[in-house]
Design an enzyme around this catalytic site. Structure first.
Site, mmCIF file in Angstrom:
data_model
loop_
_atom_site.group_PDB
_atom_site.id
_atom_site.type_symbol
_atom_site.label_atom_id
_atom_site.label_comp_id
_atom_site.label_asym_id
_atom_site.label_seq_id
_atom_site.Cartn_x
_atom_site.Cartn_y
_atom_site.Cartn_z
ATOM 1 N N TYR A 160 -72.364 -57.883 11.123
ATOM 2 C CA TYR A 160 -71.980 -56.864 10.147
ATOM 3 C C TYR A 160 -70.891 -55.959 10.709
ATOM 4 O O TYR A 160 -69.843 -55.763 10.079
ATOM 5 C CB TYR A 160 -73.198 -56.032 9.754
ATOM 6 C CG TYR A 160 -72.879 -54.885 8.825
ATOM 7 C CD1 TYR A 160 -72.684 -55.111 7.461
ATOM 8 C CD2 TYR A 160 -72.763 -53.583 9.297
ATOM 9 C CE1 TYR A 160 -72.382 -54.067 6.603
ATOM 10 C CE2 TYR A 160 -72.465 -52.528 8.443
ATOM 11 C CZ TYR A 160 -72.277 -52.782 7.096
ATOM 12 O OH TYR A 160 -71.971 -51.729 6.251
ATOM 13 N N LYS A 164 -67.051 -55.815 9.380
ATOM 14 C CA LYS A 164 -66.576 -54.570 8.773
ATOM 15 C C LYS A 164 -65.319 -54.079 9.490
ATOM 16 O O LYS A 164 -64.401 -53.532 8.862
ATOM 17 C CB LYS A 164 -67.667 -53.505 8.805
ATOM 18 C CG LYS A 164 -68.851 -53.781 7.893
ATOM 19 C CD LYS A 164 -68.466 -53.725 6.416
ATOM 20 C CE LYS A 164 -68.314 -52.292 5.926
ATOM 21 N NZ LYS A 164 -68.096 -52.238 4.446
#
Length: 398
Positions: A160, A164
């Site tokens: 993640y 990102k």
């Protein structure tokens, strides 16, 4: 489930007179719906794009979109918008954090698709919802600011955070003096009444007596971000971009309540308000990190066996909760006019959970919670060790 946000001047005052047309990806989620409410209340036209929606957002135009599919995104953006809020993401917490392929598809491919569609259809502004994790990976940071470099990709412990970071850099590099203007807002841990990800996960641990152990330094100070402050920052960033403000275009900004607090003290206020036991034991940070690694390994094994398994903790969650890292909001205050209106206030959250049947009377707190919690942790450690042993016998499990 969205909630009515306070209609303070910080949320409702607009910087530009005419109303605008906004599209919110991830509009079926808590952040997207909360943002939509404030925009609609001040007279803007708002459309929500997502895979799934609740009955609470029926007053807005809804477009079913898989951001990982360019055709879906292009169709949604082609309706004509002044600004797109790209909120959609995947893999923030729990078992989702270990689904690497889907995380990449949503966070990186999805962001590429949003950028391409905005450029194709003449969207003026793109506001990207980012995260502290683009610069944080378990190292201590005190009063950090936007001059900090991106964390090297190989130092991220979770997909993640890595994706990102890649997506934020794509958004900022797409900023153009003659076309699409972009910015990124790096969020602290989001909370507020009706938040559906972090708080329910935490309260679930509290309800079964598992919230009895803290790790890391007792003063592991971190930032949190109330939903009112989050929405304020997004609205002001969009308004500035739509005015062509070059102090905002192409930049990233940290958003928080502006009041760092020890992580476990913050959640202890929630536990205490609900009548649940609060942490009374301390565990070594590296021991908990090791257990989280075993939990991730167990998840990998379970997936190979076709079993559903929600990890107790992940390594990224241990880092974010047990290591001091907080950032200044001075740049957001200067360029956006951002001013937090709520600071680490969980009163409404306690009320929200109690109205839904969570919590117990204070008098009902178990007297022997420490021993029970310790037994629970030992049982978890034993189970995870068994999973690790099993994993060592299966080829190809990393």
């Amino acid at each position: 489930m969205p909630v009515e946000l306070r209609s303070s001047s910080a949320l409702s005052n607009r910087l530009s007179a005419p109303s605008h047309r906004f599209l919110i990806t991830g509009g079926g989620g808590y952040v997207g719906q909360s943002l939509a409410q404030v925009l609609a209340a001040r007279g803007d036209s708002v459309s929500l794009a997502d895979l799934r929606f609740s009955s609470d957002d029926s007053k807005f135009k809804r477009v079913q979109v898989d951001v990982a599919k360019l055709k879906d995104v292009d169709r949604a953006v082609s309706a004509g918008y002044d600004c797109v809020f790209h909120v959609a993401s995947f893999g923030m917490s729990g078992g989702e954090m270990l689904k690497k392929d889907k995380i990449y598809a949503v966070n990186v491919v999805g962001t590429r698709n949003v950028i391409a569609a905005c450029q194709k259809h003449g969207v003026k502004a793109l506001v990207y919802t980012s995260t502290y994790n683009v610069v944080f990976g378990g190292q201590e940071i005190r009063n950090g600011d936007e001059t900090l470099p991106y964390l090297p990709m190989d130092r991220h412990v979770d997909a993640y955070s890595r994706t990102k970071s890649e997506a934020e850099q794509l958004v900022l590099s797409a900023n153009s003096n003659s076309g699409l203007l972009t910015c990124a807002l790096r969020l602290a841990g989001v909370y507020g009444p009706g938040e559906q990800r972090h708080l329910p996960r935490a309260v679930g641990f509290m309800a079964v007596g598992a919230f009895r152990v803290r790790w890391g330094l007792r003063q592991a100070d971190v930032d949190f971000l109330h939903i009112d402050n989050l929405v304020q920052g997004h609205v002001k960033a969009a308004d500035r971009l739509l005015l062509g403000d070059r102090r905002v275009a192409g930049r990233a900004f940290f958003l928080s309540d502006g009041a760092p607090t020890p992580n476990f003290d913050f959640f202890a206020k929630l536990a205490g308000g609900l009548g649940y036991p609060t942490p009374c034991l301390a565990a070594p940070y590296h021991a908990v990190y090791g257990l989280a690694w075993l939990a991730e390994l167990a998840h990998s094994v379970a997936n190979r066996l076709g079993l559903e398994f929600e990890p107790w903790l992940t390594r990224a969650e241990v880092c974010k909760t047990g290591v001091t890292h907080y950032f200044s909001v001075a740049a957001a205050a200067d360029a956006l006019g951002y001013q937090p209106t709520v600071s680490n206030d969980l009163t409404e959250c306690v009320t929200w959970f109690r109205l839904r049947g969570w919590g117990r009377p204070t008098a009902a707190r178990p007297a022997r919670g420490s021993a029970r919690c310790l037994r629970l942790l030992l049982s978890l450690a034993f189970a995870l060790c068994l999973c690790a042993l099993l994993a060592s016998m299966l080829p190809g499990v990393a």
